[in-house]
Design a protein around this motif. Structure first.
Motif, PDB file in Angstrom:
ATOM      1  N   PHE A 133       0.817  -1.241   0.130  1.00 23.15           N
ATOM      2  CA  PHE A 133      -0.062   0.059   0.057  1.00 23.15           C
ATOM      3  C   PHE A 133       0.811   1.304   0.038  1.00 23.15           C
ATOM      4  N   PRO A 134       1.935   1.378   0.849  1.00 25.77           N
ATOM      5  CA  PRO A 134       2.583   2.647   0.565  1.00 25.77           C
ATOM      6  C   PRO A 134       3.301   2.872  -0.530  1.00 25.77           C
ATOM      7  N   PHE A 135       3.715   1.729  -1.035  1.00 20.65           N
ATOM      8  CA  PHE A 135       4.475   1.746  -2.465  1.00 20.65           C
ATOM      9  C   PHE A 135       3.584   2.306  -3.387  1.00 20.65           C
ATOM     10  N   ILE A 136       2.398   1.624  -3.489  1.00 21.45           N
ATOM     11  CA  ILE A 136       1.562   2.251  -4.370  1.00 21.45           C
ATOM     12  C   ILE A 136       1.172   3.614  -4.356  1.00 21.45           C
ATOM     13  N   LEU A 137       1.119   4.089  -3.221  1.00 20.22           N
ATOM     14  CA  LEU A 137       0.694   5.593  -2.745  1.00 20.22           C
ATOM     15  C   LEU A 137       1.873   6.513  -3.444  1.00 20.22           C
ATOM     16  N   LEU A 138       3.138   5.884  -3.017  1.00 15.63           N
ATOM     17  CA  LEU A 138       4.543   6.661  -3.695  1.00 15.63           C
ATOM     18  C   LEU A 138       4.390   6.733  -5.006  1.00 15.63           C
ATOM     19  N   LEU A 139       4.143   5.795  -5.855  1.00 21.78           N
ATOM     20  CA  LEU A 139       4.000   5.799  -7.268  1.00 21.78           C
ATOM     21  C   LEU A 139       2.797   6.499  -7.827  1.00 21.78           C
ATOM     22  N   VAL A 140       1.738   6.736  -7.213  1.00 22.54           N
ATOM     23  CA  VAL A 140       0.669   7.561  -7.587  1.00 22.54           C
ATOM     24  C   VAL A 140       0.812   8.957  -7.421  1.00 22.54           C
ATOM     25  N   GLN A 141       1.723   9.267  -6.210  1.00 21.83           N
ATOM     26  CA  GLN A 141       2.049  10.795  -5.991  1.00 21.83           C
ATOM     27  C   GLN A 141       3.271  11.074  -7.004  1.00 21.83           C
ATOM     28  N   GLY A 142       3.911  10.378  -7.328  1.00 26.09           N
ATOM     29  CA  GLY A 142       4.978  10.777  -8.325  1.00 26.09           C
ATOM     30  C   GLY A 142       4.429  11.171  -9.705  1.00 26.09           C
ATOM     31  N   ALA A 143       3.518   9.942 -10.149  1.00 24.25           N
ATOM     32  CA  ALA A 143       2.700  10.152 -11.319  1.00 24.25           C
ATOM     33  C   ALA A 143       1.811  11.773 -11.584  1.00 24.25           C
ATOM     34  N   ALA A 144       1.258  12.038 -10.334  1.00 23.23           N
ATOM     35  CA  ALA A 144       0.468  13.401 -10.586  1.00 23.23           C
ATOM     36  C   ALA A 144       1.195  14.318 -10.610  1.00 23.23           C
TER      37      ALA A 144
END
Length: 65
Positions: free
Chosen positions: A8-19
């Motif tokens: 879950f934290p890894f996915i949130l980190l990826l989504v934040q970078g893509a934004a």
């Protein structure tokens, strides 16, 4: 189920970078505001393409520095 806590934290980190990747200049005024210039079809060497000014003009900004 334990792996979800790690994933879950890894996915949130990826989504934040893509934004933030969609914040590139979209027109000539934005390009000049971000200290760039519009180049026809490509940019000279110390500069890289960082967005679009119009159909055939790209926003060029310094790669290093």
């Amino acid at each position: 189920m334990r792996i979800l806590y790690l994933l879950f934290p890894f996915i949130l980190l990826l989504v934040q970078g893509a934004a933030g990747s969609s914040l590139v200049p979209g027109n000539k005024q934005q390009c000049h505001r971000e200290k760039g210039f519009c180049g026809f079809l490509n940019c000279p060497f110390p500069f890289g393409i960082s967005g679009k000014c119009s159909r055939f003009f790209f926003c060029c900004k310094k790669l290093f520095g």
